[in-house]
Design a protein around this motif. Structure first.
Motif, PDB file in Angstrom:
ATOM      1  N   PRO A 255       0.678  -1.211   0.071  1.00 25.62           N
ATOM      2  CA  PRO A 255       0.107   0.051   0.052  1.00 25.62           C
ATOM      3  C   PRO A 255       0.994   1.305  -0.037  1.00 25.62           C
ATOM      4  N   GLU A 256       1.972   1.176   0.497  1.00 27.17           N
ATOM      5  CA  GLU A 256       2.809   2.705   0.806  1.00 27.17           C
ATOM      6  C   GLU A 256       3.056   2.964  -0.462  1.00 27.17           C
ATOM      7  N   HIS A 257       3.315   2.090  -1.560  1.00 27.68           N
ATOM      8  CA  HIS A 257       3.987   2.210  -2.823  1.00 27.68           C
ATOM      9  C   HIS A 257       2.898   2.681  -3.805  1.00 27.68           C
ATOM     10  N   PHE A 258       1.697   2.277  -3.631  1.00 23.31           N
ATOM     11  CA  PHE A 258       0.469   2.814  -4.649  1.00 23.31           C
ATOM     12  C   PHE A 258      -0.506   3.668  -4.141  1.00 23.31           C
ATOM     13  N   LEU A 259      -0.738   3.660  -2.814  1.00 24.28           N
ATOM     14  CA  LEU A 259      -1.703   4.372  -2.039  1.00 24.28           C
ATOM     15  C   LEU A 259      -1.589   5.998  -2.335  1.00 24.28           C
ATOM     16  N   PRO A 260      -0.149   6.561  -2.391  1.00 23.06           N
ATOM     17  CA  PRO A 260      -0.280   8.079  -2.651  1.00 23.06           C
ATOM     18  C   PRO A 260      -0.852   8.506  -4.182  1.00 23.06           C
ATOM     19  N   ALA A 261      -0.451   7.546  -5.029  1.00 22.53           N
ATOM     20  CA  ALA A 261      -1.235   7.645  -6.313  1.00 22.53           C
ATOM     21  C   ALA A 261      -2.718   7.710  -6.304  1.00 22.53           C
ATOM     22  N   LEU A 262      -3.196   6.606  -5.634  1.00 22.09           N
ATOM     23  CA  LEU A 262      -4.656   6.733  -5.714  1.00 22.09           C
ATOM     24  C   LEU A 262      -5.405   7.757  -5.055  1.00 22.09           C
ATOM     25  N   GLU A 263      -4.639   8.269  -3.875  1.00 19.40           N
ATOM     26  CA  GLU A 263      -5.048   9.249  -3.078  1.00 19.40           C
ATOM     27  C   GLU A 263      -5.238  10.657  -3.846  1.00 19.40           C
ATOM     28  N   ARG A 264      -4.069  11.003  -4.643  1.00 14.79           N
ATOM     29  CA  ARG A 264      -3.997  12.163  -5.490  1.00 14.79           C
ATOM     30  C   ARG A 264      -5.083  12.057  -6.638  1.00 14.79           C
ATOM     31  N   HIS A 265      -5.722  11.012  -7.231  1.00 13.83           N
ATOM     32  CA  HIS A 265      -6.507  10.617  -7.997  1.00 13.83           C
ATOM     33  C   HIS A 265      -7.901  10.315  -7.503  1.00 13.83           C
ATOM     34  N   GLY A 266      -8.190  10.391  -6.273  1.00 20.86           N
ATOM     35  CA  GLY A 266      -9.337  10.109  -5.624  1.00 20.86           C
ATOM     36  C   GLY A 266     -10.031   8.980  -5.593  1.00 20.86           C
ATOM     37  N   ARG A 267      -8.907   7.784  -5.539  1.00 24.37           N
ATOM     38  CA  ARG A 267      -9.706   6.512  -5.783  1.00 24.37           C
ATOM     39  C   ARG A 267      -9.522   5.551  -4.606  1.00 24.37           C
ATOM     40  N   THR A 268      -9.061   6.070  -3.486  1.00 21.65           N
ATOM     41  CA  THR A 268      -9.186   5.330  -2.336  1.00 21.65           C
ATOM     42  C   THR A 268     -10.385   4.705  -1.971  1.00 21.65           C
ATOM     43  N   THR A 269     -11.402   5.671  -2.121  1.00 25.10           N
ATOM     44  CA  THR A 269     -12.897   4.997  -1.719  1.00 25.10           C
ATOM     45  C   THR A 269     -13.252   3.859  -2.512  1.00 25.10           C
ATOM     46  N   GLU A 270     -12.812   4.057  -3.865  1.00 26.85           N
ATOM     47  CA  GLU A 270     -13.078   2.485  -4.695  1.00 26.85           C
ATOM     48  C   GLU A 270     -12.323   1.305  -4.215  1.00 26.85           C
ATOM     49  N   LEU A 271     -11.085   1.755  -3.849  1.00 28.22           N
ATOM     50  CA  LEU A 271     -10.544   0.529  -3.395  1.00 28.22           C
ATOM     51  C   LEU A 271     -10.755   0.050  -1.930  1.00 28.22           C
ATOM     52  N   ASP A 272     -11.320   0.990  -0.984  1.00 27.42           N
ATOM     53  CA  ASP A 272     -12.054   0.386   0.151  1.00 27.42           C
ATOM     54  C   ASP A 272     -13.349  -0.467  -0.018  1.00 27.42           C
ATOM     55  N   ARG A 273     -14.211   0.133  -1.150  1.00 27.48           N
ATOM     56  CA  ARG A 273     -15.392  -0.725  -1.418  1.00 27.48           C
ATOM     57  C   ARG A 273     -15.100  -2.035  -1.923  1.00 27.48           C
ATOM     58  N   ARG A 274     -13.833  -2.156  -2.979  1.00 23.97           N
ATOM     59  CA  ARG A 274     -13.559  -3.452  -3.372  1.00 23.97           C
ATOM     60  C   ARG A 274     -13.025  -4.309  -2.319  1.00 23.97           C
ATOM     61  N   MET A 275     -12.335  -3.843  -1.253  1.00 26.09           N
ATOM     62  CA  MET A 275     -11.567  -4.848  -0.315  1.00 26.09           C
ATOM     63  C   MET A 275     -12.854  -5.116   0.626  1.00 26.09           C
ATOM     64  N   LEU A 276     -13.589  -4.296   1.105  1.00 29.49           N
ATOM     65  CA  LEU A 276     -14.795  -4.830   1.975  1.00 29.49           C
ATOM     66  C   LEU A 276     -15.723  -5.846   1.106  1.00 29.49           C
ATOM     67  N   HIS A 277     -15.861  -5.699   0.057  1.00 28.88           N
ATOM     68  CA  HIS A 277     -16.684  -6.596  -0.653  1.00 28.88           C
ATOM     69  C   HIS A 277     -16.019  -8.018  -0.396  1.00 28.88           C
ATOM     70  N   ARG A 278     -14.449  -8.083  -0.821  1.00 35.82           N
ATOM     71  CA  ARG A 278     -14.016  -9.280  -0.767  1.00 35.82           C
ATOM     72  C   ARG A 278     -13.566  -9.855   0.963  1.00 35.82           C
ATOM     73  N   ALA A 279     -13.228  -8.939   1.566  1.00 41.93           N
ATOM     74  CA  ALA A 279     -13.424  -9.321   2.951  1.00 41.93           C
ATOM     75  C   ALA A 279     -14.593 -10.010   3.481  1.00 41.93           C
ATOM     76  N   GLY A 280     -15.766  -9.459   2.891  1.00 42.10           N
ATOM     77  CA  GLY A 280     -17.051 -10.087   3.260  1.00 42.10           C
ATOM     78  C   GLY A 280     -16.909 -11.652   2.772  1.00 42.10           C
TER      79      GLY A 280
END
Length: 482
Positions: A255-280
């Motif tokens: 995460p520390e290598h790709f999260l900054p890029a996703l934050e700058r482009h506003g895609r962290t919320t989409e990442l959380d949605r995907r991870m929550l679905h798979r965690a469920g």
């Protein structure tokens, strides 16, 4: 909030500029004419007090206006509750819920504005107290200064040879001591907590560019890794933490290598949605296998400010009891900075999804407050527990060895993370730590694809073409034959 900060900074700079101008002007005058210096100091104090009183009256009017608006919102909320008790139809009930949520968000915004105004009032009170101390110090200096002695007559030849600039006058010892005692101390500005933002690495490592990261994310190359949480000293697996990884060709980025890029482009919320679905999906798979292990996923603090994100989590949870083993983790700073609207949305998830506190800044945990927020797990890095670098003012009032039992009495799990050295394990056992996580026990491993592709529990199993015959005990066969 930014406008309030700018106004507060402007007012503070104006008052300090006025006081500094007065000190620079009146200090030389106090040596030459003490009486005029005292009169000037009093006039400056009256002017500053008048300005401060005028500003305080304006702030009071704003607070009264906000109180009236809060009263109107309270009346609307009471009217909606009475309408709900009257038993309206189903469509009206839905509208009632939406109105209540809107009112809750508005009350949260108003409470934030009131906090900002209270900070401005506190800063102005501190400024007035500092100016009063300066006035008292100036009056005291004027009172003890001796009257200037008469100068002897100067000859004309001496006047002709006198320099144009007079040498500096050395202050008396009594004046220097009094000036050191009454030296005004700088006042700390009113601190308004900003939105919590996760820390970013100081320098980006050499690797794929942002274009490659975004392309891999859009292509769905996000993988789920699980790292177990074990009990001490038995080292039995009791829970898991779901970690996101991004695969780009032969590289697997953390995460520390790709999260900054996703934050700058506003895609962290989409990442959380995907991870929550798979965690469920993983939680349901563990439940079908008869395991009671919980799965924790750490949310990005920025997702809390995304409109509708917490409502999406509630919709994912629904009434599915299988997701009771899923926990969402938030940083300590995010838990402390939640507003009324966010707390209301999180309260709606209680009993459906668990909550966890991780990424703490200090060890000052209030077990009662954590239990009130339905937090069932606290995660602390091993370095913060064994090798703390925080100042003494931010350390916990409870001894480190008593921290885990104190949380256990409130039914809160205490987990030590990032345990990478086997030599730290005996120290953790001596501190009564019940659970731990890290590479010293097991590294994070990827989840098999067939687990994530399991059908949902609502879907019926596929029919079998050649079912196996039922096996009956021999006694039932003899009983039928008889």
């Amino acid at each position: 909030m930014k406008t309030t900060m700018a106004r507060a900074s402007g007012r503070t700079a104006g008052l300090w500029s006025l006081s500094l101008l007065g000190v620079v002007t009146l200090a030389p005058l106090a040596v030459i004419a003490p009486m005029w210096s005292a009169l000037g100091t009093g006039a400056m104090a009256l002017a500053v007090a008048g300005i401060a009183q005028f500003r305080l009256s304006r702030v009071g009017k704003r607070c009264d206006k906000l109180s009236q608006e809060v009263g109107i919102l309270s009346q609307r909320l009471l009217a909606l509750e009475e309408a709900k008790q009257a038993g309206p139809a189903a469509p009206a009930t839905d509208g009632l819920h939406s109105d209540i949520q809107e009112l809750t968000v508005e009350i949260g915004l108003l409470s934030g504005i009131v906090r900002d105004l209270s900070g401005v009032v506190r800063s102005q009170d501190s400024e007035i107290a500092g100016l009063r101390a300066q006035v008292v110090a100036a009056e005291a200096r004027t009172a003890i200064l001796p009257a200037p002695a008469p100068r002897p007559p100067i000859a004309a030849a001496t006047v002709a040879r006198a320099p144009l600039i007079a040498p500096p006058v050395e202050p008396s010892p009594a004046f220097a001591d009094l000036q050191a005692q009454h030296e005004p101390q700088p006042l700390p500005p009113a601190r308004i907590p900003p939105r919590p933002i996760p820390p970013r690495p100081a320098s980006h490592p050499v690797g794929p560019g942002e274009g490659a990261i975004l392309a891999a994310f859009e292509a769905g190359r996000v993988e789920v890794y699980l790292q177990p949480v074990v009990s001490l000293p038995q080292r039995k697996v009791v829970a898991y933490e779901a970690l996101a990884r991004l695969r780009i060709e032969d590289l697997t980025l953390e995460p520390e290598h790709f999260l900054p890029a996703l934050e700058r482009h506003g895609r962290t919320t989409e990442l959380d949605r995907r991870m929550l679905h798979r965690a469920g999906t993983i939680v349901r798979h563990l439940g079908r296998r008869g395991s009671d292990a919980r799965v924790t996923y750490a949310l990005s603090p920025l997702s809390l400010f995304e409109p509708g994100f917490l409502k999406d989590i509630a919709r994912i949870a629904g009434d599915d009891q299988a997701l009771a083993g899923l926990e969402i983790a938030l940083p300590q700073e995010s838990w402390r900075g939640l507003d009324a609207g966010q707390l209301g949305l999180l309260a709606a998830l209680r009993g459906r999804i668990g909550f966890c506190l991780d990424r703490p800044d200090d060890l000052r945990f209030d077990a009662g407050e954590l239990a009130a927020n339905s937090i069932g797990q606290v995660k602390v890095p091993a370095a913060l527990l064994l090798r703390p670098t925080t100042p003494l003012s931010r350390l916990s009032d409870i001894a480190v060895e008593d921290l885990a039992p104190a949380l256990a009495r409130a039914r809160i799990r205490f987990v030590v993370t990032e345990v990478g050295n086997e030599a730290d394990v005996p120290d953790l056992i001596d501190l009564n730590i019940p659970y731990a996580q890290g590479t010293a026990f097991a590294p994070a491993r990827p989840v098999r694809g067939e687990i994530l592709s399991d059908p949902s529990p609502d879907e019926p199993p596929p029919p079998q073409d050649d079912p196996t015959p039922e096996r009956r005990p021999f006694r039932s066969v003899l009983r039928r034959a008889g």
